[in-house]
Design a protein around this motif. Structure first.
Motif, PDB file in Angstrom:
ATOM      1  N   LEU A  61      -7.350   2.011   3.076  1.00  0.00           N
ATOM      2  CA  LEU A  61      -6.568   0.832   3.491  1.00  0.00           C
ATOM      3  C   LEU A  61      -5.334   1.233   4.296  1.00  0.00           C
ATOM      4  O   LEU A  61      -5.027   0.662   5.338  1.00  0.00           O
TER       5      LEU A  61
ATOM      6  N   LEU B  77       0.829  -1.214   0.000  1.00  0.00           N
ATOM      7  CA  LEU B  77       0.000   0.000   0.000  1.00  0.00           C
ATOM      8  C   LEU B  77       0.862   1.261   0.000  1.00  0.00           C
ATOM      9  O   LEU B  77       0.574   2.231  -0.707  1.00  0.00           O
TER      10      LEU B  77
ATOM     11  N   VAL C 175      -7.120   3.289  -1.567  1.00  0.00           N
ATOM     12  CA  VAL C 175      -5.769   3.056  -1.033  1.00  0.00           C
ATOM     13  C   VAL C 175      -5.575   3.842   0.264  1.00  0.00           C
ATOM     14  O   VAL C 175      -5.010   3.338   1.247  1.00  0.00           O
ATOM     15  N   ASP C 176      -6.138   5.076   0.307  1.00  0.00           N
ATOM     16  CA  ASP C 176      -6.029   5.896   1.534  1.00  0.00           C
ATOM     17  C   ASP C 176      -6.727   5.214   2.713  1.00  0.00           C
ATOM     18  O   ASP C 176      -6.215   5.190   3.830  1.00  0.00           O
TER      19      ASP C 176
ATOM     20  N   GLN D  58       1.115   7.072  -6.439  1.00  0.00           N
ATOM     21  CA  GLN D  58       0.041   8.049  -6.691  1.00  0.00           C
ATOM     22  C   GLN D  58       0.525   9.470  -6.440  1.00  0.00           C
ATOM     23  O   GLN D  58       0.245  10.382  -7.198  1.00  0.00           O
TER      24      GLN D  58
ATOM     25  N   ARG E 246      -7.617   5.952  -5.567  1.00  0.00           N
ATOM     26  CA  ARG E 246      -6.761   6.710  -4.661  1.00  0.00           C
ATOM     27  C   ARG E 246      -7.344   6.722  -3.242  1.00  0.00           C
ATOM     28  O   ARG E 246      -6.643   6.466  -2.257  1.00  0.00           O
TER      29      ARG E 246
END
Lengths: 407, 145
Positions: free
Chosen positions: B16, A397, B13-14, A404, B10
């Protein structure tokens, strides 16, 4: 009070000092030190270090003589000076004090040494046959260098006893006169007992005097030296008495401990002894040898199982498992296995069974206990898999997030 | 939150990462909090081991306790409590109390020790190791050394 002049004060002081010097010098002249004028200085130095000098004895107490006398002849006048004329006289001289309860009480020493000595082989030879070659007090304890028995410098301290006895008993010429072997001390030094004494510093390990006695004869109730072993190895002796060997031993057909274990060169008993000892008498006796095999088999099996269990517990402990309970069980199993080694003196396989069965149970508990601990440990290890997966996922992650942010 | 609303990759993912960091923070803080929390139990077990109540012992009564996998014998003598390592100094057998003799006996080779741990007879080369004893609020505690 009238004041004294300085001269008078100085004169009085001088008189005091002179008087004190004379007073301290006089007892020295009257006591031991007057002997030092002629006698060997090294001998006197040796005596001053010995137990008798430390107890306040002087030359005169043993030798007599007149230390106040001005010349040699007068000092050694036959009326009060004596030198022991033979070994018997030495024993009697020592006994003058050492058989006196009043004199020995302050030191807590026994007073029956001479009486006991007379019952020993040495004493019998001296008193019955007037043999002047046998050992008397001074041959073992020393003469002018006598130390307390507990002193490591003493000739009769446990660590020195074999060499002290060996001074005569290793002398081939001397021993030949009595038809005695001269290799007993050399053999003793190869023994398990000597290894305990010299190798492990165990002062309670047996030396010559433990089995053969010191002043007196062998201990009461013993017909032969082989029976003395029971003084320390009491349990084995007690069990031996229950064995089929007890009767022939009582009849004097063989020496009860010595026949199997040997004497001076005795080695630590092991299972190998079964292979060599029993066949000395039962070479072609299949029935008796099968008893031997049964007894040896029980001990061997328990010993092997103990080694395996001990190794299992050791490995588990090194792995960090809490083996407190298994260690306790192992200790108890060791007690049972060690008891088997004593119980085999009964030469009856059924006598060994209860201890062997208990040991087998204990080994089973140990194995299952360790297996349970290992199971919990393995479960804990498996529980670490999700933790590792979580850490890997987190790393993934973070990698994605970094990608990103970089866009 | 509207369930039909589409969650971007995005944001996912944040979420998680945030959740993962929260789990990590809890895992990190748990030992710190447990250290700061007032102690609920007695200290390390190697210091003292309870051997029952003082009133449970009559004169010359004994009891075995285990300290770090080693048996220890506690005996109440007229002079007070005594505790000794129950491992014989000869070959390591577990010793027993001989009530008749009022001595500690080794069953393997008949070694005997008195109630001060000294060798009375038999092959043991050394006395038994003595353990300290403390009586706290009527409870007998055996010290590990």
């Amino acid at each position: 009070m009238p004041r004294l002049s300085h001269r008078r004060v100085a004169a009085i002081r001088l008189i005091w000092i002179a008087t004190a010097l004379v007073a301290t010098a006089l007892p020295a002249r009257a006591g031991t030190l007057s002997c030092t004028g002629c006698h060997d200085k090294a001998l006197v130095a040796q005596f001053t270090e010995c137990a008798h000098a430390q107890a306040g004895l002087t030359c005169v107490d043993c030798h007599g003589g007149d230390p106040k006398a001005a010349d040699e002849k007068a000092a050694h006048a036959p009326t009060n000076f004596s030198r022991p004329k033979d070994k018997r006289a030495i024993a009697e001289l020592c006994a003058k004090c050492h058989s006196d309860v009043r004199k020995m009480n302050p030191y807590g020493l026994p007073t029956d040494q001479l009486d006991r000595y007379k019952t020993s082989k040495h004493g019998e030879q001296l008193y019955d046959k007037n043999d002047q070659k046998v050992a008397v007090c001074t041959d073992c304890h020393g003469v002018h260098d006598i130390q307390k028995v507990k002193s490591p410098q003493s000739h009769v301290h446990p660590t020195h006893v074999p060499d002290t006895c060996g001074r005569c008993h290793s002398n081939e010429k001397l021993m030949a006169q009595y038809s005695l072997p001269a290799d007993v001390v050399a053999k003793y030094k190869t023994s398990h007992h000597a290894n305990l004494l010299y190798g492990k510093g165990d002062l309670s390990a047996p030396t010559c005097v433990t089995c053969h006695g010191n002043h007196g004869a062998t201990p009461p109730g013993t017909k032969e030296v082989g029976q003395v072993c029971g003084k320390c190895h009491g349990r084995q002796r007690e069990l031996f008495e229950k064995s089929p060997h007890a009767e022939p031993a009582a009849l004097g057909l063989f020496s009860e401990c010595v026949s199997c274990h040997g004497n001076h060169a005795i080695q630590k008993a092991s299972l190998d002894l079964f292979a060599v000892a029993c066949v000395q008498c039962h070479k072609n006796d299949k029935k008796q040898l099968s008893v031997r095999d049964a007894v040896a088999g029980v001990i061997r099996k328990a010993g092997n199982e103990y080694q395996a269990a001990a190794s299992l517990v050791r490995t588990a402990t090194v792995r960090g498992l809490a083996t407190d309970e298994e260690q306790l069980l192992l200790q108890e199993a060791k007690t049972q296995v060690t008891q088997l080694e004593a119980l085999q003196h009964t030469l009856t396989p059924t006598e060994l069974q209860p201890a062997a069965a208990r040991a087998t149970d204990l080994f089973r508990f140990i194995r299952s206990g360790v297996a349970e601990l290992e199971q919990v440990e393995n479960w804990k290890r498996r529980a670490l898999i999700p933790v590792w997966l979580f850490l890997v996922a987190m790393a993934g992650l973070f990698w994605l997030k970094r990608k990103q942010v970089g866009r | 939150m509207n369930l039909n609303e589409k969650v971007s990759r995005r944001t996912f993912v944040d979420y998680l990462l945030g959740g993962g960091l929260a789990v990590w923070a809890v895992g990190f803080m748990a030992p710190v909090i447990s250290y700061l929390w007032p102690a609920q139990r007695r200290g390390p077990s190697v210091q003292t081991v309870p051997a029952g109540k003082e009133s449970d012992y009559t004169e010359w009564q004994t009891k075995m306790v285990a300290i770090a996998g080693h048996p220890v014998m506690v005996v109440r003598t007229p002079q007070g409590f005594k505790a000794f390592s129950a491992i014989c100094t000869h070959l390591g057998c577990i010793v027993q109390w001989d009530a008749g003799r009022k001595q500690i006996a080794c069953p393997c080779h008949a070694g005997f020790f008195d109630v001060t741990g000294k060798v009375v007879s038999g092959p043991p080369p050394k006395p038994l190791t003595e353990h300290g004893i403390a009586i706290v609020n009527g409870e007998v505690l055996v010290k590990s050394t």
